[in-house]
Design an enzyme around this catalytic site. Sequence first.
Site, PDB file in Angstrom:
ATOM      1  N   CYS A 190      -2.912  -0.478   8.913  1.00  0.00           N
ATOM      2  CA  CYS A 190      -2.189  -1.646   8.904  1.00  0.00           C
ATOM      3  C   CYS A 190      -0.975  -1.213   9.554  1.00  0.00           C
ATOM      4  O   CYS A 190      -0.337  -0.036   9.282  1.00  0.00           O
ATOM      5  CB  CYS A 190      -1.946  -1.963   7.543  1.00  0.00           C
ATOM      6  SG  CYS A 190      -3.490  -2.762   6.735  1.00  0.00           S
TER       7      CYS A 190
ATOM      8  N   GLN B  22     -17.576 -10.413  12.085  1.00  0.00           N
ATOM      9  CA  GLN B  22     -16.206 -10.320  11.866  1.00  0.00           C
ATOM     10  C   GLN B  22     -15.673  -9.849  10.305  1.00  0.00           C
ATOM     11  O   GLN B  22     -16.765 -10.001   9.439  1.00  0.00           O
ATOM     12  CB  GLN B  22     -15.884 -11.951  12.004  1.00  0.00           C
ATOM     13  CG  GLN B  22     -16.091 -12.550  13.265  1.00  0.00           C
ATOM     14  CD  GLN B  22     -14.844 -12.050  14.161  1.00  0.00           C
ATOM     15  OE1 GLN B  22     -13.881 -11.319  13.734  1.00  0.00           O
ATOM     16  NE2 GLN B  22     -14.891 -12.482  15.530  1.00  0.00           N
TER      17      GLN B  22
ATOM     18  N   PHE C  52     -21.996 -12.279  24.726  1.00  0.00           N
ATOM     19  CA  PHE C  52     -21.801 -11.396  23.773  1.00  0.00           C
ATOM     20  C   PHE C  52     -21.852 -12.029  22.258  1.00  0.00           C
ATOM     21  O   PHE C  52     -20.961 -12.376  21.507  1.00  0.00           O
ATOM     22  CB  PHE C  52     -20.117 -11.271  23.868  1.00  0.00           C
ATOM     23  CG  PHE C  52     -19.718 -10.687  24.995  1.00  0.00           C
ATOM     24  CD1 PHE C  52     -19.698  -9.273  25.516  1.00  0.00           C
ATOM     25  CD2 PHE C  52     -19.079 -11.795  26.008  1.00  0.00           C
ATOM     26  CE1 PHE C  52     -19.285  -8.923  26.559  1.00  0.00           C
ATOM     27  CE2 PHE C  52     -18.579 -11.093  27.136  1.00  0.00           C
ATOM     28  CZ  PHE C  52     -18.669  -9.968  27.664  1.00  0.00           C
TER      29      PHE C  52
ATOM     30  N   CYS D   9       0.867  -1.091  -0.172  1.00  0.00           N
ATOM     31  CA  CYS D   9       0.054   0.188  -0.002  1.00  0.00           C
ATOM     32  C   CYS D   9       0.790   1.223  -0.068  1.00  0.00           C
ATOM     33  O   CYS D   9       1.930   1.491   0.821  1.00  0.00           O
ATOM     34  CB  CYS D   9      -0.975  -0.050   1.175  1.00  0.00           C
ATOM     35  SG  CYS D   9      -1.955   1.587   1.182  1.00  0.00           S
TER      36      CYS D   9
ATOM     37  N   CYS E 193      -8.218   0.733  -0.501  1.00  0.00           N
ATOM     38  CA  CYS E 193      -7.512   0.089   0.427  1.00  0.00           C
ATOM     39  C   CYS E 193      -7.136  -1.202   0.175  1.00  0.00           C
ATOM     40  O   CYS E 193      -8.195  -2.154  -0.311  1.00  0.00           O
ATOM     41  CB  CYS E 193      -8.372   0.366   1.719  1.00  0.00           C
ATOM     42  SG  CYS E 193      -7.826  -0.917   3.274  1.00  0.00           S
TER      43      CYS E 193
ATOM     44  N   ASP F  65     -17.165 -14.132  23.802  1.00  0.00           N
ATOM     45  CA  ASP F  65     -16.513 -13.532  22.862  1.00  0.00           C
ATOM     46  C   ASP F  65     -16.678 -11.996  22.941  1.00  0.00           C
ATOM     47  O   ASP F  65     -17.198 -11.333  22.191  1.00  0.00           O
ATOM     48  CB  ASP F  65     -17.112 -14.063  21.338  1.00  0.00           C
ATOM     49  CG  ASP F  65     -16.418 -13.435  20.169  1.00  0.00           C
ATOM     50  OD1 ASP F  65     -15.286 -12.822  20.265  1.00  0.00           O
ATOM     51  OD2 ASP F  65     -17.047 -13.620  18.895  1.00  0.00           O
TER      52      ASP F  65
ATOM     53  N   CYS G  35      -9.720 -11.039  20.527  1.00  0.00           N
ATOM     54  CA  CYS G  35      -9.054 -10.383  19.501  1.00  0.00           C
ATOM     55  C   CYS G  35      -7.784  -9.556  20.059  1.00  0.00           C
ATOM     56  O   CYS G  35      -7.248  -8.659  19.295  1.00  0.00           O
ATOM     57  CB  CYS G  35      -9.764  -9.385  18.670  1.00  0.00           C
ATOM     58  SG  CYS G  35     -10.788  -8.171  19.433  1.00  0.00           S
TER      59      CYS G  35
ATOM     60  N   CYS H  14      -0.921   6.039   6.836  1.00  0.00           N
ATOM     61  CA  CYS H  14      -2.050   5.719   7.346  1.00  0.00           C
ATOM     62  C   CYS H  14      -1.870   4.822   8.564  1.00  0.00           C
ATOM     63  O   CYS H  14      -0.952   4.160   8.822  1.00  0.00           O
ATOM     64  CB  CYS H  14      -2.732   4.674   6.281  1.00  0.00           C
ATOM     65  SG  CYS H  14      -4.394   3.889   6.878  1.00  0.00           S
TER      66      CYS H  14
END
Length: 436
Positions: free
Chosen positions: A67, A261, A290, A58, A146, A360, A386, A64
């Site tokens: 990422c 997700q 959740f 990218c 993106c 979750d 996560c 940015c």
Amino acid sequence: MAGGRGLGRGPDGRVVLVPLVLPDEAVRVQPIASRRDYTEARLLSILSPSPLRVSPPCPLFGRCGGCDLQHAAPAAQADLKTAILTDAWQHILGRSTGELAGVLAPPVPAPDPLGYRLRLRLHTDAAGRLGMRRALSHTLAPVRHCPVATPPVNDLLAVWADCGPARQLARRAATVEVAAGWPPGEAFVIARLAGAAGSRERQLARAAGAALPGCAAVAVLARDQDSGWSTDPAARLRIRLPVGPGGPDLALAVAPGSFYQVNGRQNEALVACVLALAQAAPGRRILDLFCGMGNLSLPLARAGAQVLGLDQAASAIHAALANAEAGGLAGRARFETAEAAAGLARLQAAGRCFDLVLLDPPRGGCPEVAQLLARSPCPAALVVSCDPVTLMRDLSTLLAAGYALDRLQPLDMFPQTHHLETVALLHWAGPPAAAA
């Protein structure tokens, strides 16, 4: 590495965190901020590059703020992130890596290092442009394409800057989310406002929806709400879940603004992992905290389990109930609107028993729920996280109470970033001997 940043030490031995650096690289840096326990620094030059270093795909990488691992070879990213998980195990739990032998499974790599992301939440500026905040800055880096996003998301980004009503709507929004279903097809735009949607915002949303090709609906929501006004109140994104033999794929509907997700293919791997570890079977009682719109609850019910799902978002529960009905699973999957800790406490007080509790939570983890499970344990717990740091914090509560860790399964859900999805399976082994 610490998160997505390289970790080193300065001449005085103080910890220095530097973005865009890989392990074992020699670099020149410039200190920019001194914190209590570490120094933040800016990368000036790479003296000795890692063999894992590649050219980022990218052109905005480094500017940015999205990422942070595009400079690492895709094949190595899952291992780098598993090392972050292992480091959190050592430093937060204070346990050795030897204790992970037989527990930590090899990471599930991402099949699609690019073009996987189903939704992007972007910031706006005074001109109505969409973009990401530059690293260590509030300045916007405009984004018209993106590399990690799916084609429907990029198709909308490409025409946004030339759509007057869309830019005017963005000027009134704090963030704009562009979201697509799975497999990629139709897309939504969700503008999150500082306040409620007035007549002008609704007028702009209608005009933007008519002018943006491939846009199924434009929704305007207050910043902290999960539902609001939409140009098409009936519009839903569709998420397909192949859940093995025994019937057709599950088709789940998602309302604008609801969580799901971001990686469709890896979500399928996550569901398969949860099904295997939960040992869902007829008669098995599972509590899904959740639960969202039923992403994990409904595959478990399809496998025969009796599932109760709780979520504090009323729109998510409404979607879960509709998805259960549409999938013929209303008899095995029930859903209630409730905050996770309050709902669990109520069920415990009522003497409700479950064979497994599935967690979750959001990125911040679930410390209150972990405390409740520590005081009134369930035979088994399955935690989906996560964030390795908050995962280890919650696991520390459960392990200290008497749970034992059976499996730690990393999944590379977020290629090109340091974020890692991890599934942890625990069983109740009894209180520690000192507390017995």
